[in-house]
Design a protein around this motif. Structure first.
Motif: not given
Length: 139
Positions: A27, A51-55, A75, A102-104, A106, A108
């Protein structure tokens, strides 16, 4: 790569479009623009697409880092302090401070990062341990 890297006193340049993206972890894609691998001696500059939810899990560097959000919502944290950053905002991370993001959103998350070292070095909590990337090119 189009670059002038033959002598230390020669003007150095990098064509960003010639730099390949690489998958750093699931991600997360990274494109290194400037590092020891292409002649830098003081810093590295790179972009990441997340990608969303990843970081980036909690980690630390021996040098200062600046993370800038180009697109999306991130975040970000240093130690226990968390904040959501949006495009046009940066987080300045002091050396040796635990941080991550983290990607918070929806879509990229696009991040621009500057690290005050030509070699990317990070230490992660847990099994990953220490990571070193973009070392000087071997002659």
């Amino acid at each position: 790569m189009k670059s002038g890297m033959d002598r230390d006193d020669q003007m150095k340049f990098v064509a960003h479009e010639d730099q390949q993206r690489e998958q750093w972890r699931a991600g997360v894609e990274t494109r290194m623009h400037v590092s020891a691998s292409n002649g830098a001696s003081q810093l590295c500059i790179f972009e990441q697409w997340v990608e969303p939810t990843v970081g980036a899990p909690t980690h630390w560097h021996p040098v200062e880092e600046v993370l800038t959000v180009i697109a999306g919502r991130a975040e970000m944290w240093i130690d226990d302090e968390h904040r959501v950053l949006t495009p046009g905002q940066s987080l300045v991370v002091p050396a040796n401070r635990k941080h991550g993001f983290k990607n918070v959103g929806t879509g990229t998350l696009h991040i621009h990062a500057v690290l005050a070292s030509p070699i990317f070095e990070a230490t992660f909590d847990g099994p990953v341990g220490a990571v070193r990337r973009w070392l000087p090119a071997v002659s």
